[in-house]
Design a protein around this motif. Structure first.
Motif: not given
Length: 342
Positions: A21-23, A134-140
């Motif tokens: 979705v982010v992509l 934001a996507a990487m923060l959600v991943f963390v």
């Protein structure tokens, strides 16, 4: 263990759909921005016809023909007769304005006229790309911080597949994912620009584009500059992901991790100006195009005083930012080990 973690994070918890979705959202934003460069078919037709005619070395004959084209363009809104001669300049006003802005720069600086819309679309603005961040923060938060809050990490560390390898696995996945995500965004930007404008002028100097006037890296070509920006952006997002891991491990709270990580990427561009901003890694690398900016200042009565269009990054700022980013990545891969041993 790696296979188990990947399956858990991306399949069981559905992060693979979130990243898709982010992509898709990022692709939509990129294609939308590129299409706004020349909004109408008439703009594109006039712009491309002028670029084809005047690209390459500006000879005296080309300069004379260019001056004539500019005269017709300027006269078009006030023409009262022979409208057929002026019709293309009236219907494609934006395309003509964009071209002649670039052409005036090329003539005054002795550079070739290039497809400026293409390269402006390829080079992002000097600001962090918030969607990948934001996507990487959600991943963390999903992969590690939330598990710390519920003591799942402690339980995993006692399993045959945990122990000493656990502290670095999620961080390694995150750092790799961040780099890949940033590179995929760059590929999307290249695809959008190529689809709209084609690809030309790859070997011309960086300073052929007005925004890079007085660049501290004048020896780079336009293509080399783009590749450098892509690499710096990927490193910056990977370092930001590492920073989020570090914050999560120090605070042990998903909410605190989210708040501090968001502020870390949003506040610096508003609080700091160049050149100080470009020593603030990893945000400096996340808006990597800024390292290619030079000092552009217009001064004089004709400008109504002094106008500062851009300020170059400080001396050594790129080396400092890269080194600090690498330190963050190494720390994210090592500090968890010491914490669990205690």
């Amino acid at each position: 263990m790696l296979k188990r973690e990947l399956h858990k994070i991306f399949i069981k918890r559905g992060l693979v759909y979130f990243f898709l979705v982010v992509l898709v959202a990022e692709a939509g934003l990129i294609f939308s921005r590129v299409s706004r460069e020349l909004p109408t078919a008439a703009d594109r037709e006039l712009y491309f016809s002028l670029v084809r005619e005047f690209s390459g070395e500006l000879t005296d004959e080309k300069k004379a023909a260019l001056a004539e084209e500019k005269r017709l363009y300027d006269e078009a809104p006030f023409a009262m007769d022979d409208m057929g001669q002026y019709s293309k300049y009236l219907s494609g006003r934006t395309g003509g304005w964009v071209f002649f802005e670039d052409a005036d720069y090329a003539v005054s600086h002795g550079t070739q006229i290039i497809n400026g819309c293409l390269w402006r679309a390829l080079y992002p603005k000097a600001s962090p790309d918030l969607l990948p961040a934001a996507a990487m923060l959600v991943f963390v938060i999903v992969s590690e911080t939330a598990e710390n809050e519920t003591n799942v990490t402690m339980l995993k560390s006692t399993s045959p597949y945990g122990k000493k390898r656990l502290y670095r696995l999620d961080a390694a996945i995150g750092i790799t994912l961040a780099g890949l995500l940033s590179l995929m965004v760059s590929v999307l930007r290249l695809a959008a620009a190529y689809r709209m404008f084609g690809l030309s002028g790859v070997g011309l100097p960086l300073e052929s584009l007005p925004v890079f006037e007085n660049s501290p890296m004048p020896s780079l070509s336009l293509l080399q500059g783009f590749l450098l920006v892509c690499a710096m952006s990927a490193l910056g997002l990977a370092a930001y992901t590492s920073l989020a891991f570090m914050i999560g491990r120090l605070t042990g709270s998903a909410l605190t991790t989210a708040l501090i990580s968001v502020l870390a990427v949003i506040l610096p561009p508003y609080v700091l100006d160049a050149p100080a901003l470009y020593y603030f890694s990893p945000v400096s690398l996340m808006q990597s195009i800024g390292f290619l900016y030079g000092d552009i200042v217009w001064e004089g009565e004709q400008y109504g005083g002094r106008i500062v269009w851009s300020t170059a990054a400080g001396r050594g700022s790129l080396a400092f930012s890269v080194c600090f980013a690498l330190i963050l990545m190494i720390a994210a891969l090592t500090t968890g080990k010491r914490r669990m041993e205690h």
